[in-house]
Design an enzyme around this catalytic site. Structure first.
Site, PDB file in Angstrom:
ATOM      1  N   ASP A   1     -11.282   2.555   3.450  1.00 15.05           N
ATOM      2  CA  ASP A   1     -11.356   1.350   3.142  1.00 15.05           C
ATOM      3  C   ASP A   1     -13.086   0.839   2.946  1.00 15.05           C
ATOM      4  O   ASP A   1     -13.382  -0.068   2.689  1.00 15.05           O
ATOM      5  CB  ASP A   1     -11.174   0.237   4.339  1.00 15.05           C
ATOM      6  CG  ASP A   1      -9.796  -0.334   4.007  1.00 15.05           C
ATOM      7  OD1 ASP A   1      -9.401  -0.597   3.094  1.00 15.05           O
ATOM      8  OD2 ASP A   1      -9.073  -0.796   5.163  1.00 15.05           O
TER       9      ASP A   1
ATOM     10  N   GLN B   1      -4.905  -1.549   9.334  1.00 14.36           N
ATOM     11  CA  GLN B   1      -4.586  -3.017   8.720  1.00 14.36           C
ATOM     12  C   GLN B   1      -5.355  -4.088   9.625  1.00 14.36           C
ATOM     13  O   GLN B   1      -4.865  -4.127  10.605  1.00 14.36           O
ATOM     14  CB  GLN B   1      -3.169  -3.349   8.348  1.00 14.36           C
ATOM     15  CG  GLN B   1      -2.922  -4.711   7.795  1.00 14.36           C
ATOM     16  CD  GLN B   1      -3.522  -4.681   6.229  1.00 14.36           C
ATOM     17  OE1 GLN B   1      -3.238  -3.780   5.615  1.00 14.36           O
ATOM     18  NE2 GLN B   1      -4.114  -5.676   5.838  1.00 14.36           N
TER      19      GLN B   1
ATOM     20  N   LYS C   1       0.686  -1.306   0.028  1.00 16.25           N
ATOM     21  CA  LYS C   1      -0.047   0.029   0.001  1.00 16.25           C
ATOM     22  C   LYS C   1       0.934   1.171   0.043  1.00 16.25           C
ATOM     23  O   LYS C   1       0.668   2.195  -0.571  1.00 16.25           O
ATOM     24  CB  LYS C   1      -0.973   0.068   1.254  1.00 16.25           C
ATOM     25  CG  LYS C   1      -2.161  -1.046   0.949  1.00 16.25           C
ATOM     26  CD  LYS C   1      -2.812  -1.570   2.136  1.00 16.25           C
ATOM     27  CE  LYS C   1      -3.771  -2.699   2.048  1.00 16.25           C
ATOM     28  NZ  LYS C   1      -4.429  -3.036   3.414  1.00 16.25           N
TER      29      LYS C   1
END
Ligand code: NAP
Length: 279
Positions: free
Chosen positions: A116, A93, A49
């Site tokens: 997200d 994460q 990422k």
């Protein structure tokens, strides 16, 4: 033999556009990436990422917290980032260590920084079809379908898996594109009977070999979302690839199919967040 849908190449092409757009903004978009603990797979995802950010001209702020970090400490960091006007997106994460309530963390991220699209506010928008962040993996799949001129409209779409991050939002995006959608899961009585009906089959189970050639209709489009490992430790999907590719008209490879597209949508969402913050 199916046409292989090249997610890697498409993501690369679309990243160039994101980079250009980021360069035109008054300041670079910024993504805060938080990793708690040392899970090797999570470390790879986070590194990827951050690499994508660099390629897209997005500033990434990495936070590596040790595995014993408390829920309050993590909530404290999220609060700081929520209130930092120079941070556009916040990504925690997953999975998190057991002492931290994942749901609490997801709820703590400001919805306009929730790149997200896991916060219930953003999930609600996905359900109602309002504009907002799109869920990374399902939106990546939709981009891939568009690139290959595959429309879900009027098609029988079967999604295998009903997780909050893949299966459910995938079904919603296909429905939004006028697909006739069936969602299967571990309690589905006869999985093969369902999958054989699919014009578009999306598998997001996470079990190698769960989709075999005889479960796929001739000419179906098969999207393999899963990321499993074979005995040799090599990345593979849910499908028995050679068998399924024999029957399908299009198929995504693992790796190089959905994975790069998921990462791409995260960059698109971060850019969208920055644009909203900069108006
Ligand atoms: P998950 O939360 O474990 O969900 C798996 C789903 O599969 C569940 O809904 C489960 O049903 C269903 N399932 C399990 N066994 C089944 C069976 N035998 N037949 C039918 N359905 C079955 O996993 P996830 O987070 O959605 O991820 C799924 C896979 O996608 C994993 O391999 C993951 O690594 C991969 N993934 C890839 C990307 C990417 O970018 N390519 C992104 C995210 C995830 P129940 O609900 O009944 O338990």
């Amino acid at each position: 033999m199916a046409i292989i849908m090249d997610g890697k190449a498409l993501a690369e092409k679309l990243r160039a556009g994101i980079k250009e757009e980021c360069g035109r903004l008054p300041r670079r978009p910024a993504l805060a990436v938080i990793l708690v603990g040392e899970d090797p797979a999570s470390q790879v995802y986070v590194r990827n990422k951050e690499k994508d950010c660099t390629e897209c001209n997005i500033r990434s702020e990495g936070y590596r917290l040790d595995a014993h970090t408390s829920e309050d400490q993590l909530l404290g960091l999220i609060d700081v980032l929520n209130n930092n006007d120079l941070v556009d997106g916040i990504l925690v994460q997953l999975p998190l260590p057991a002492q931290i309530d994942q749901e609490k963390i997801i709820h703590a991220i400001r919805p306009d920084k929730d790149v997200d699209a896991f916060h219930p506010f953003n999930v609600g928008k996905i359900v109602t079809g309002e504009a907002g962040f799109l869920p990374c993996t399902p939106a990546g799949v939709m981009e891939l379908l568009r690139e290959y001129d595959i429309s879900a409209s009027g098609k029988r779409c079967v999604v295998v898996g009903r997780s909050n991050i893949v299966g459910k939002p995938m079904a919603l995006l296909l429905l939004r594109e006028n697909g006739t959608v069936t969602v299967c899961h571990s309690k589905t009585a006869d999985l093969a009977e369902e999958t054989r009906r699919a014009d578009i089959l999306v598998s997001a189970v996470g079990k190698r070999g769960v989709i075999t050639g005889d479960m796929v209709k001739d000419g179906a489009v098969v999207i393999d979302v899963a990321m499993n490992r074979d005995e040799a430790g090599k990345l593979c999907g849910d499908c028995v690839f050679d068998e399924v590719a024999e029957k399908a008209s299009y198929i995504t490879p693992v790796p190089g199919g959905v994975g790069p597209m998921t990462r791409l949508v995260l960059m698109q969402n971060t850019l969208a967040a920055a644009k909203a913050h900069l108006v």
